[in-house]
Design a protein around this motif. Structure first.
Motif, short mmCIF file in Angstrom:
data_model
loop_
_atom_site.label_atom_id
_atom_site.label_comp_id
_atom_site.label_asym_id
_atom_site.label_seq_id
_atom_site.Cartn_x
_atom_site.Cartn_y
_atom_site.Cartn_z
N HIS A 14 2.76 3.26 -5.23
CA HIS A 14 1.50 4.00 -5.34
C HIS A 14 0.46 3.06 -5.97
O HIS A 14 0.68 2.51 -7.05
N PRO A 15 -0.66 2.84 -5.30
CA PRO A 15 -1.65 1.88 -5.80
C PRO A 15 -2.28 2.25 -7.14
O PRO A 15 -2.67 1.38 -7.91
N THR A 16 -2.38 3.57 -7.44
CA THR A 16 -3.15 3.98 -8.62
C THR A 16 -2.40 4.87 -9.59
O THR A 16 -2.86 5.06 -10.71
N ARG A 17 -1.27 5.42 -9.20
CA ARG A 17 -0.55 6.34 -10.09
C ARG A 17 -0.15 5.63 -11.38
O ARG A 17 0.30 4.49 -11.36
N ARG B 152 5.18 -0.57 -8.29
CA ARG B 152 4.00 -1.41 -8.56
C ARG B 152 4.25 -2.35 -9.74
O ARG B 152 3.82 -3.51 -9.73
N ALA C 237 0.84 -1.19 0.00
CA ALA C 237 0.00 0.00 0.00
C ALA C 237 0.88 1.25 0.00
O ALA C 237 2.11 1.17 0.05
N GLU C 238 0.23 2.40 -0.07
CA GLU C 238 0.94 3.68 -0.01
C GLU C 238 1.86 3.70 1.21
O GLU C 238 1.46 3.32 2.31
N GLY C 239 3.09 4.12 1.01
CA GLY C 239 4.05 4.14 2.10
C GLY C 239 5.04 2.99 2.03
O GLY C 239 6.12 3.05 2.64
N ASP C 240 4.70 1.92 1.31
CA ASP C 240 5.64 0.82 1.11
C ASP C 240 6.65 1.20 0.02
O ASP C 240 6.41 2.11 -0.78
N CYS D 298 4.53 4.02 -11.96
CA CYS D 298 4.96 3.52 -10.65
C CYS D 298 5.82 2.28 -10.86
O CYS D 298 5.29 1.18 -11.06
N PRO E 163 8.97 4.47 -4.33
CA PRO E 163 7.72 4.46 -3.55
C PRO E 163 6.60 3.74 -4.28
O PRO E 163 6.48 3.84 -5.50
#
Length: 207
Positions: free
Chosen positions: A89-92, A98, A58-61, A95, A87
């Motif tokens: 970001h789930p939706t950016r 991700r 999640a955000e912050g991982d 990323c 970093p």
């Protein structure tokens, strides 16, 4: 293969890696491997996270990468001990963390095999991607929205230049840009870190 290619583009864009640092037809352990990547999930650093842990990101991982030796730093003495922090970001849209997580989910690998496995494996050959193949894939991607003539202006090195330009536009100092792009000299900064047309115009307007 699509998940691997996406991870390549995203990683080049956010790290400024030169192509030989991450992939080569004659891969060896000096280059980036799956073991070069680890995951900080909920504050815990994991070298081989489980599927459940990856799905829980999640955000912050953060995804951490050990920079491999490069042309300006052949022994890895300068940058090899300084991890790259990506970093999550789930939706950016852009990323790299991700994209690497998704590749990990699609291609899980046991901890004991990670250091001896190239970061990006060509599913057609089972070997590290060859640079020429990546260059052809980039041209094919660019052809979707520009002419063949325009694509000649771009190469995988364009990602590195883009990162430097974007960092400058974001207000990063020269030393910060050199650190994130792993440039050794101010001469490299002067050559590759260029003002975008928009930033050029903005500065003139302020003047």
């Amino acid at each position: 293969e699509k998940v691997i290619v996406r991870a390549i583009w995203q990683l080049l864009l956010e790290t400024g890696f030169c192509l030989p640092e991450i992939t080569d037809g004659h891969w060896d352990i000096r280059r980036a491997s799956r073991g070069s990547v680890s995951f900080r999930i909920r504050g815990i650093i994991l070298s081989a996270p489980t599927r459940e842990q990856l799905m829980d990101m999640a955000e912050g991982d953060i995804v951490l990468i050990e920079p491999p030796p490069s042309k300006p730093d052949p022994t890895g003495r300068i940058w090899g001990c300084k991890p790259i922090f990506l970093p999550f970001h789930p939706t950016r849209q852009t990323c790299a963390a991700r994209a690497l997580r998704d590749m990990e989910l699609a291609l899980p690998l046991a901890a004991k095999c990670r250091r001896a496995t190239p970061l990006f494996v060509d599913v057609r050959t089972g070997l590290s991607f060859k640079g020429n193949r990546i260059r052809r894939m980039l041209k094919a991607s660019l052809r979707k929205f520009m002419s063949a003539e325009e694509t000649r202006k771009y190469s995988p090195h364009s990602f590195r230049i883009t990162l430097g330009c974007k960092l400058r536009a974001a207000g990063a100092t020269d030393m910060e840009i050199m650190s994130l792009c792993r440039w050794m000299t101010l001469e490299s900064l002067a050559i590759y870190c260029r003002l975008t047309p928009e930033d050029y115009g903005r500065l003139l307007s302020k003047a």
